[in-house]
Design a protein around this motif. Structure first.
Motif, short mmCIF file in Angstrom:
data_model
loop_
_atom_site.label_atom_id
_atom_site.label_comp_id
_atom_site.label_asym_id
_atom_site.label_seq_id
_atom_site.Cartn_x
_atom_site.Cartn_y
_atom_site.Cartn_z
N GLN A 75 -11.34 -32.20 15.17
CA GLN A 75 -10.80 -32.28 14.05
C GLN A 75 -10.09 -31.16 13.11
O GLN A 75 -9.68 -31.27 12.02
N ALA A 76 -9.98 -30.17 13.89
CA ALA A 76 -9.54 -28.84 13.35
C ALA A 76 -8.23 -28.67 13.06
O ALA A 76 -7.50 -28.58 14.32
N LEU A 77 -7.52 -28.64 11.99
CA LEU A 77 -6.28 -28.17 11.93
C LEU A 77 -5.96 -26.94 11.43
O LEU A 77 -6.50 -26.50 10.04
N LEU A 78 -5.46 -26.11 11.90
CA LEU A 78 -5.33 -24.53 11.57
C LEU A 78 -4.04 -24.66 10.24
O LEU A 78 -3.07 -25.07 10.51
N LEU A 79 -4.59 -24.10 9.15
CA LEU A 79 -3.64 -24.16 7.90
C LEU A 79 -2.94 -22.77 7.91
O LEU A 79 -1.67 -22.60 7.75
N GLN A 80 -3.86 -21.63 8.19
CA GLN A 80 -3.29 -20.37 8.03
C GLN A 80 -4.20 -19.32 8.63
O GLN A 80 -5.52 -19.57 8.94
N GLN A 81 -3.49 -18.24 9.35
CA GLN A 81 -4.50 -17.32 9.92
C GLN A 81 -3.71 -15.82 9.67
O GLN A 81 -2.51 -15.76 9.95
N TRP A 82 -4.48 -15.18 9.14
CA TRP A 82 -3.80 -13.76 8.78
C TRP A 82 -4.99 -12.70 8.76
O TRP A 82 -5.98 -12.86 8.93
N ILE A 83 -4.43 -11.39 9.08
CA ILE A 83 -5.15 -10.10 9.06
C ILE A 83 -5.07 -9.49 7.74
O ILE A 83 -3.92 -9.03 7.30
N THR A 84 -6.01 -8.95 7.28
CA THR A 84 -6.24 -8.10 6.10
C THR A 84 -6.85 -6.73 6.27
O THR A 84 -7.85 -6.75 7.18
N VAL A 85 -6.96 -5.94 5.58
CA VAL A 85 -7.62 -4.68 5.45
C VAL A 85 -8.92 -4.99 4.53
O VAL A 85 -8.67 -5.42 3.57
N ASP A 86 -9.82 -4.43 4.91
CA ASP A 86 -11.02 -4.23 4.09
C ASP A 86 -10.98 -4.02 2.48
O ASP A 86 -10.07 -3.19 2.23
N LYS A 87 -11.42 -4.94 1.46
CA LYS A 87 -11.18 -4.83 0.21
C LYS A 87 -11.84 -3.86 -0.38
O LYS A 87 -11.54 -3.16 -1.52
N ARG A 88 -12.88 -3.16 0.25
CA ARG A 88 -13.85 -2.20 -0.19
C ARG A 88 -13.28 -0.75 -0.23
O ARG A 88 -12.57 -0.34 0.88
N PRO A 89 -13.05 0.00 -1.25
CA PRO A 89 -12.74 1.53 -1.05
C PRO A 89 -13.13 2.25 0.03
O PRO A 89 -14.29 2.08 0.35
N GLU A 90 -12.23 3.09 0.52
CA GLU A 90 -12.86 3.79 1.67
C GLU A 90 -12.83 3.21 2.85
O GLU A 90 -13.29 3.76 4.07
#
Length: 196
Positions: A166-181
């Motif tokens: 039942q899984a439909l992929l809506l979006q997949q993306w890569i981000t960088v950690d939101k914490r400073p440093e």
């Protein structure tokens, strides 16, 4: 898993201080746009309670669980809701949630149980419900300072979702950690529960 929760119990205050104020709006937006007003969201592995509180302030109904007893206490204090101490392995709801938010929590799931846990998530979601999950980007299983990590890359994500009818992929993306440093990369996955 017990070793990982022991880590969080021992380092709950430091973890809380490092995470509860991290700005996450850019990750909330893709998830929330698929949810109805006043949707019921489960924060699965809520940690400090940061995201639970954010969703609550936005007018959503929120339930939250975490496996670490100490983080459950912190999250209760921050959010003023009844956070449950529970493992994602024990998720037992059926057709209940409009959205499940698993931010940096399933990365502690054993790799050979990811399909099982994703099955529990999909059972707990209503039809057309949406799940957000994030993993550290990579392809290895690691242990760092007593915490186990299951990393995920594109191919592994594809193989995992393929096993859920039942899984439909809506979006997949890569981000960088939101914490400073921090410069770690994260794999973000947004999926919808559709008719099998």
């Amino acid at each position: 898993m017990n070793q990982t929760s022991n880590y969080y119990n021992q380092h709950a205050q430091a973890f809380f201080e490092n995470t509860y104020q991290v700005e996450m709006e850019s990750l909330y937006a893709p998830f929330l746009r698929y949810l109805p007003e006043q949707a019921l969201i489960l924060d699965l592995g809520c940690g400090s309670g940061r995201d639970t509180l954010a969703f609550k302030k936005k007018g959503y109904q929120v339930e939250a669980i975490d496996y670490s007893a100490e983080l459950v206490k912190k999250a209760r204090e921050l959010t003023n809701i009844e956070v449950r101490q529970q493992s994602f392995y024990d998720l037992a709801e059926n057709n209940k949630y409009d959205g499940i938010w698993a931010c940096a929590s399933l990365l502690h799931c054993e790799r050979d149980r990811l399909t099982e846990v994703l099955g529990l998530i999909f059972k707990a979601l209503k039809l057309n419900g949406v799940c957000y999950m994030s993993f550290k980007y990579g392809n290895t299983d690691r242990e760092i300072e007593g915490r186990s990590f299951t990393d995920l890359n594109e191919q592994q994500a594809h193989d995992l979702l393929k096993q859920i009818d039942q899984a439909l992929l809506l979006q997949q993306w890569i981000t960088v950690d939101k914490r400073p440093e921090r410069t770690e990369e994260w794999m973000n996955i947004l999926i919808r529960k559709v008719q099998a």
